[in-house]
Design an enzyme around this catalytic site. Structure first.
Site, PDB file in Angstrom:
ATOM      1  N   ARG A  63      30.572  75.834  23.889  1.00 33.35           N
ATOM      2  CA  ARG A  63      30.836  76.427  25.248  1.00 33.35           C
ATOM      3  C   ARG A  63      31.447  77.698  25.456  1.00 33.35           C
ATOM      4  NH1 ARG A  63      35.821  75.325  28.787  1.00 33.35           N
ATOM      5  NH2 ARG A  63      35.145  75.466  30.886  1.00 33.35           N
ATOM      6  N   HIS A  67      29.950  80.775  27.832  1.00 38.77           N
ATOM      7  CA  HIS A  67      30.826  81.617  28.401  1.00 38.77           C
ATOM      8  C   HIS A  67      30.882  83.048  28.304  1.00 38.77           C
ATOM      9  CE1 HIS A  67      33.403  78.332  31.169  1.00 38.77           C
ATOM     10  NE2 HIS A  67      32.066  77.850  30.503  1.00 38.77           N
ATOM     11  N   ASN A  95      37.529  79.981  32.746  1.00 35.42           N
ATOM     12  CA  ASN A  95      37.884  80.093  31.454  1.00 35.42           C
ATOM     13  C   ASN A  95      39.566  79.938  31.187  1.00 35.42           C
ATOM     14  OD1 ASN A  95      35.232  81.006  30.924  1.00 35.42           O
ATOM     15  ND2 ASN A  95      36.250  83.398  30.942  1.00 35.42           N
ATOM     16  N   HIS A 194      26.603  68.888  27.355  1.00 39.00           N
ATOM     17  CA  HIS A 194      27.682  67.725  27.826  1.00 39.00           C
ATOM     18  C   HIS A 194      27.570  66.508  27.078  1.00 39.00           C
ATOM     19  CE1 HIS A 194      29.072  70.348  31.440  1.00 39.00           C
ATOM     20  NE2 HIS A 194      29.083  70.841  30.297  1.00 39.00           N
TER      21      HIS A 194
END
Length: 322
Positions: A63, A67, A95, A194
Site C-alpha cells: 500500500r 500511495h 495517509n 485488497h
C-alpha cells in the site's frame, strides 16, 4: 549524409539512446547489477525479518508503494517527514495514522547503505519492498524495473486530491486511475491487493450501514467492531478478506461476487457495471489475476519516475539531503 546538420548517423543514434534512457525515464531491472549486486538479497532478507515479526507488514508496504506512486509519481515523496517548514505527505487524510511500514523502509535503507552507500534510491527500495511483500504472502513475483531517483519535494495537496477515496463510485475510480495512465483493467487488478491487509472502520462505516450492494450477514459481522456513530471505533480494523486475510490469493474477487467487499470502492467493481465480467474471470482464473496484477504493478511503478540527474539519492529516506 547528415554531416551538414552537424549530426553523423552514429552520433544521432547515441543522442537518441541517451534521450530515451534518461529524459524519458527508462527503468531497468538490471539498473543496480554492477553498482549494488546484492541489493535484492538485502531487501528480501530484511522483508522476511519484518514479516516474521508481523505478517501484515507485507500488505502495508504494498500500500505504501501505491500511495507513493499516485502522488508526484514513484519518487519516494511519501517517505519525507514534516521537518521545520517542510510539509510532507504523511499528514494527508488518506495517509495519516494509516500508511505504515516507514520503519521497515528505514531498516532496508540502513542495510543497503552498509554495502552500497549512496547508490540506491528510497523510491526503488519501496518498489522492491512492495514486490517482496506480495511474494512472501503467497502472491506472484516479478522483475522490478529500477533506476528511480528520490524527490526533493512532496505534495500534501496532491495526496489529498489524487489518492482514491473509499467512497468513490466506479466512474470516479476509473477517472482517478486514468489520470495516472492506468486502465480500468489495471484498476480492477490492482484492487486485488485488497486480498491482504486490513482497513479502518472510518473507511467502511458508510458502506456497512448505508450500502445497498452488501450481503446483510456480512454487514452485521462488520458492525460488531465498527459502531455507527463516528468517531467511535474509527480506528478499529477489519480484514479486507475474512477467509484468508494474510494470504495473497483471488478470494477478494469471490467476496465481491458474494457482495462481501469491505469498502464501497471494492464492491463497485462488481455491481452491474463495466468490471463485472473481469471480476468473474479473476474468480475462475487465479493465474489470469496474478498475471494482470503483475502487469499493472509494473505500469504503476513506472508513473513519472525521476531518472538520470533529476532528484537525488537520499541518504536518509525521511529527509532531503542537505
Amino acid at each position: 549524409m547528415a554531416s551538414s546538420s552537424g549530426c553523423r548517423a552514429r552520433h544521432c543514434l547515441l543522442a537518441l539512446f541517451l534521450l530515451s534512457s534518461s529524459a524519458y525515464g527508462q527503468l531497468s531491472p538490471s539498473f543496480y547489477a554492477k553498482s549494488c549486486p546484492t541489493l535484492q538479497l538485502i531487501v528480501r532478507a530484511t522483508m522476511i525479518k519484518a514479516l516474521l515479526a508481523e505478517r501484515r507488514m507485507g500488505a502495508s508496504l504494498l500500500r505504501l508503494h501505491f500511495h507513493d506512486c499516485f502522488v508526484q509519481g514513484c519518487d519516494g515523496s511519501i517517505l519525507l517527514d514534516d521537518v521545520g517548514s517542510f510539509v510532507g505527505e504523511k499528514t494527508a487524510f488518506p495517509n495519516v495514522d494509516s500508511v505504515r511500514g516507514y520503519e521497515v523502509i528505514d531498516e532496508i535503507k540502513k542495510n543497503v547503505e552498509l554495502l552500497c552507500p549512496g547508490i540506491v534510491s528510497c523510491a526503488d527500495i519501496a518498489a522492491l519492498a512492495a514486490r517482496d511483500g506480495t511474494f512472501l504472502l503467497g502472491g506472484p513475483s516479478w522483475s522490478v524495473p529500477l533506476g528511480r531517483r528520490d524527490s526533493t519535494t512532496a505534495s500534501l495537496t496532491e495526496a489529498n486530491s489524487d489518492l482514491p477515496a473509499p467512497s468513490l463510485s466506479l466512474g470516479l475510480l476509473i477517472k482517478a486511475f486514468d489520470k495516472k495512465q492506468l486502465s480500468p483493467q489495471d484498476l480492477t487488478a490492482l484492487s486485488g491487493a485488497h486480498t491482504i491487509g486490513f482497513s479502518q472502520c472510518l473507511n467502511f462505516r458508510d458502506h456497512i450501514y448505508n450500502g445497498t450492494n452488501i450481503d446483510p450477514a456480512f454487514a452485521t459481522l462488520r458492525k460488531r467492531t465498527c459502531p455507527a456513530q463516528a468517531p467511535n471505533g474509527d480506528k478499529n480494523l477489519a480484514p479486507f478478506d475474512v477467509q484468508t486475510q494474510l494470504l495473497f490469493d483471488n478470494a477478494y474477487y469471490r467476496n465481491l461476487v458474494a457482495k462481501r467487499g469491505l469498502l464501497n470502492s471494492d464492491q463497485v467493481l462488481f455491481n452491474g457495471g463495466s468490471q463485472d465480467a473481469l471480476v468473474r474471470q479473476y474468480v475462475a482464473n487465479p493465474a489470469l489475476f496474478a498475471s494482470d496484477f503483475v502487469t499493472a504493478m509494473i505500469k504503476m511503478g513506472s508513473i513519472n519516475p525521476l531518472t538520470g540527474t533529476a532528484g537525488q539519492i537520499r541518504r536518509n529516506c525521511r529527509v532531503v539531503n542537505s
